[in-house]
Design a protein around this motif. Structure first.
Motif, PDB file in Angstrom:
ATOM      1  N   THR A 122      51.039   5.984 -75.891  1.00  0.00           N
ATOM      2  CA  THR A 122      51.001   6.468 -77.277  1.00  0.00           C
ATOM      3  C   THR A 122      52.324   6.223 -78.005  1.00  0.00           C
ATOM      4  O   THR A 122      53.359   5.986 -77.368  1.00  0.00           O
ATOM      5  CB  THR A 122      50.721   7.987 -77.326  1.00  0.00           C
ATOM      6  N   GLY A 123      52.256   6.359 -79.313  1.00  0.00           N
ATOM      7  CA  GLY A 123      53.463   6.220 -80.119  1.00  0.00           C
ATOM      8  C   GLY A 123      54.512   7.251 -79.720  1.00  0.00           C
ATOM      9  O   GLY A 123      55.706   6.950 -79.631  1.00  0.00           O
ATOM     10  N   ALA A 124      54.063   8.480 -79.472  1.00  0.00           N
ATOM     11  CA  ALA A 124      55.008   9.535 -79.079  1.00  0.00           C
ATOM     12  C   ALA A 124      55.710   9.169 -77.776  1.00  0.00           C
ATOM     13  O   ALA A 124      56.900   9.449 -77.606  1.00  0.00           O
ATOM     14  CB  ALA A 124      54.277  10.874 -78.940  1.00  0.00           C
ATOM     15  N   VAL A 127      58.495   6.846 -78.640  1.00  0.00           N
ATOM     16  CA  VAL A 127      59.599   7.556 -79.299  1.00  0.00           C
ATOM     17  C   VAL A 127      60.411   8.347 -78.273  1.00  0.00           C
ATOM     18  O   VAL A 127      61.647   8.309 -78.275  1.00  0.00           O
ATOM     19  CB  VAL A 127      59.057   8.477 -80.420  1.00  0.00           C
ATOM     20  N   PHE A 150      57.930  11.257 -89.511  1.00  0.00           N
ATOM     21  CA  PHE A 150      56.902  11.628 -88.525  1.00  0.00           C
ATOM     22  C   PHE A 150      57.072  10.720 -87.314  1.00  0.00           C
ATOM     23  O   PHE A 150      57.046   9.500 -87.435  1.00  0.00           O
ATOM     24  CB  PHE A 150      55.486  11.456 -89.077  1.00  0.00           C
ATOM     25  N   HIS A 151      57.247  11.331 -86.129  1.00  0.00           N
ATOM     26  CA  HIS A 151      57.442  10.496 -84.943  1.00  0.00           C
ATOM     27  C   HIS A 151      56.560  10.910 -83.771  1.00  0.00           C
ATOM     28  O   HIS A 151      56.667  10.314 -82.701  1.00  0.00           O
ATOM     29  CB  HIS A 151      58.923  10.517 -84.534  1.00  0.00           C
ATOM     30  N   GLY A 152      55.716  11.924 -83.928  1.00  0.00           N
ATOM     31  CA  GLY A 152      54.804  12.280 -82.841  1.00  0.00           C
ATOM     32  C   GLY A 152      54.880  13.744 -82.457  1.00  0.00           C
ATOM     33  O   GLY A 152      55.707  14.498 -82.972  1.00  0.00           O
ATOM     34  N   GLU A 221      53.071   8.952 -92.544  1.00  0.00           N
ATOM     35  CA  GLU A 221      52.590  10.337 -92.571  1.00  0.00           C
ATOM     36  C   GLU A 221      53.341  11.157 -93.619  1.00  0.00           C
ATOM     37  O   GLU A 221      52.812  12.112 -94.169  1.00  0.00           O
ATOM     38  CB  GLU A 221      52.775  11.008 -91.204  1.00  0.00           C
ATOM     39  N   ASP A 249      61.297   3.187 -85.886  1.00  0.00           N
ATOM     40  CA  ASP A 249      59.979   3.573 -85.389  1.00  0.00           C
ATOM     41  C   ASP A 249      58.949   2.771 -86.177  1.00  0.00           C
ATOM     42  O   ASP A 249      58.630   3.091 -87.320  1.00  0.00           O
ATOM     43  CB  ASP A 249      59.768   5.081 -85.574  1.00  0.00           C
ATOM     44  N   VAL A 251      55.833   2.264 -85.186  1.00  0.00           N
ATOM     45  CA  VAL A 251      54.525   2.590 -84.617  1.00  0.00           C
ATOM     46  C   VAL A 251      53.412   2.370 -85.646  1.00  0.00           C
ATOM     47  O   VAL A 251      52.376   1.776 -85.344  1.00  0.00           O
ATOM     48  CB  VAL A 251      54.530   4.047 -84.090  1.00  0.00           C
ATOM     49  N   GLN A 252      53.636   2.822 -86.881  1.00  0.00           N
ATOM     50  CA  GLN A 252      52.585   2.702 -87.899  1.00  0.00           C
ATOM     51  C   GLN A 252      52.769   1.471 -88.787  1.00  0.00           C
ATOM     52  O   GLN A 252      51.794   0.861 -89.222  1.00  0.00           O
ATOM     53  CB  GLN A 252      52.538   3.973 -88.760  1.00  0.00           C
ATOM     54  N   LYS A 278      50.019   1.924 -81.888  1.00  0.00           N
ATOM     55  CA  LYS A 278      48.875   1.776 -82.782  1.00  0.00           C
ATOM     56  C   LYS A 278      48.220   0.392 -82.671  1.00  0.00           C
ATOM     57  O   LYS A 278      47.369   0.199 -81.843  1.00  0.00           O
ATOM     58  CB  LYS A 278      49.287   2.083 -84.216  1.00  0.00           C
TER      59      LYS A 278
HETATM   60  N1  PMP Z   1      55.609   7.333 -85.067  1.00  0.00           N
HETATM   61  C1  PMP Z   1      54.987   7.080 -86.215  1.00  0.00           C
HETATM   62  C2  PMP Z   1      55.746   6.408 -87.316  1.00  0.00           C
HETATM   63  C3  PMP Z   1      53.650   7.425 -86.395  1.00  0.00           C
HETATM   64  O1  PMP Z   1      53.044   7.188 -87.560  1.00  0.00           O
HETATM   65  C4  PMP Z   1      52.969   8.045 -85.324  1.00  0.00           C
HETATM   66  C5  PMP Z   1      51.492   8.428 -85.443  1.00  0.00           C
HETATM   67  N2  PMP Z   1      51.015   8.693 -86.690  1.00  0.00           N
HETATM   68  C6  PMP Z   1      53.649   8.293 -84.134  1.00  0.00           C
HETATM   69  C7  PMP Z   1      54.975   7.903 -84.032  1.00  0.00           C
HETATM   70  C8  PMP Z   1      52.994   8.963 -82.968  1.00  0.00           C
HETATM   71  O2  PMP Z   1      52.043   8.123 -82.405  1.00  0.00           O
HETATM   72  P1  PMP Z   1      50.910   8.744 -81.469  1.00  0.00           P
HETATM   73  O3  PMP Z   1      50.010   9.532 -82.361  1.00  0.00           O
HETATM   74  O4  PMP Z   1      50.220   7.548 -80.875  1.00  0.00           O
HETATM   75  O5  PMP Z   1      51.586   9.571 -80.449  1.00  0.00           O
END
Ligand code: PMP
Length: 428
Positions: A122-124, A127, A150-152, A221, A249, A251-252, A278
């Motif tokens: 996952t993104g979290a 991070v 927003f990072h998770g 987010e 980050d 991720v998105q 993602k």
């Molecule tokens: N970082 C960013 C920039 C995100 O947008 C998100 C998810 N919206 C995350 C981290 C966390 O990713 P995940 O939901 O897969 O843990």
């Protein structure tokens, strides 16, 4: 225009299982209370045959659309050959091919000499590993994050996330992170970085020397807040001058959402650490990467491990996505052109009405409503008309659009017409 077909005008609803068995923590099925069944490209069909144009794209996990045919075929071939599906982090053909392709197609042409870590799916996870690595490399514990970041949802990721409702969920103090104003937080009134630089350089400023700064180039987010290239360049310089690591980050916003593969390319900056998730698998399969400068690879074997770091089906679709879309600039050029089309239409929607403004970059575009409640009402009206869109921002005041990058211009235009009608319906 209504996308939903004539024959299916009954009210969509959710089966009891969602209220009686699934936790109250469920969220998206509340805004879209129907059972989704099949999907192709930018379109989703529910069990009653209602069709929805998906402008949420799995929160950015479906940049190449649902069930992309090229990726699907590669996945089917892999599965029907009894190839290894789960492998912890053992070596597999799927992983070898992914690493080679990612290096050849993405890293080498951009002269990015990064090592690649599989931090968990996952993104979290990405991070968390980025923060741990920055702390280990520098021997410092504090991290700088930005307002509305927003990072998770895991504790480290949450500590650098702005949203107070999500932070409260931690149940313990979230420490070792200090928020600074994101670009344009003071509407241009205060000089960027004034406060940040001042406290960094003032021995009475009370800020521990940070290990790293973590930033999104566009806060998805947080309300589709777009950082200017100059701001990102100044942030990079500020970090370089003071030996602070810069984590982007992505991720998105990565995997082409803003046009180029990495969202920071436009600003010409080179982060020390990058997180991706993602859309990296391309197919909506869980997968994440943490990338970092070669000399930062101070991990000892197994120091950050986990069961699901070898999800080979995701490596297969990820490799196919890179081969299909990223060998040259055609795909990113198309994304930029479609982003301009979206933006022009959204600017028009905003210009015709009071209290609405457009914002975004590439194919992440948003409409901000001064009356925050309207954004939710617009998304509800859009769902009723067959369009999936979600709100973002601290007060859920922004309608955020993340359509698959493969969405045709005709579907983009049709979906934005529905959005326009939905705004009129919400305004009453
Ligand atoms: N970082 C960013 C920039 C995100 O947008 C998100 C998810 N919206 C995350 C981290 C966390 O990713 P995940 O939901 O897969 O843990």
């Amino acid at each position: 225009m209504t996308i939903t077909t004539e024959s299916t005008l009954s009210q969509p609803s959710l089966p009891d299982e969602y209220t009686s068995i699934e936790s109250e923590v469920r969220s998206y099925c509340r805004g879209w209370p129907t059972v989704m069944d099949t999907a192709q490209g930018s379109w989703v069909t529910d069990v009653d045959g209602r069709r929805y144009l998906d402008f949420f794209g799995g929160a950015g996990a479906l940049n190449y659309g649902h069930n992309n045919p090229a990726l699907k075929q590669a996945l089917i071939d892999y599965l029907t050959s009894d190839k290894i599906v789960h492998s912890l982090d053992m070596a597999t053909v799927a992983k070898t091919d992914f690493l080679r392709t990612f290096n050849d197609v993405i890293l080498a042409p951009r002269k990015l000499d990064y090592k690649v870590q599989f931090p968990g799916p996952t993104g979290a996870n990405a991070v968390e590993s980025a923060l741990k690595l920055a702390r280990k490399v520098t021997g410092r514990e504090s991290i700088i994050n930005f307002t509305n970041a927003f990072h998770g949802m895991t504790l480290g990721a949450l500590s650098v996330t702005g949203n107070s409702m999500k932070r409260a969920g931690a149940g313990i103090p979230l420490v070792h992170a200090t928020p600074m104003p994101y670009d344009n937080y003071f509407d241009g009134v205060t000089e960027d970085f004034h406060w940040f630089e001042r406290v960094l350089d003032d021995s009475g400023g009370g800020l521990n020397r940070p290990a790293a700064v973590i930033v999104e180039t566009v806060q998805g987010e947080g309300g589709v807040n777009v950082a200017r290239a100059e701001w990102l360049q100044a942030l990079e310089q500020l970090c370089r001058k003071r030996d602070i690591l810069l984590i982007v980050d992505d991720v998105q916003m990565g995997c082409g959402r803003t046009g180029p593969f990495f969202s920071f390319e436009e600003a010409g900056i080179t982060p020390d650490i990058v997180t991706l998730s993602k859309s990296i698998s391309g197919y909506g399969l869980p997968m994440a990467l943490t990338l970092f400068r070669r000399d930062l690879d101070v991990w000892t074997p197994g120091e950050h491990n986990g069961t699901f770091r070898g999800h080979n089906p995701a490596f297969i679709t990820a490799t196919k996505a890179l081969e299909t879309y990223w060998q040259d600039s055609t795909f990113s050029d198309e994304t930029l052109a479609k982003g301009t089309l979206m933006r022009d239409l959204m600017e028009k929607m905003a210009a015709n009405r009071d209290g609405i403004s457009a914002r975004g970059r590439g194919m992440v575009q948003g409409l901000k409503f001064e009356d925050a409640d309207l954004a939710g009402a617009v998304c509800k009206a859009a769902f009723e008309r067959g369009l999936l869109a979600e709100t973002s921002g601290p007060a859920d005041e922004v309608v955020k659009l993340l359509p698959p990058l493969t969405t045709s211009e005709a579907d983009l235009t049709a979906g934005l017409e529905v959005l326009d009608e939905s705004i009129s319906a919400a305004l009453g």
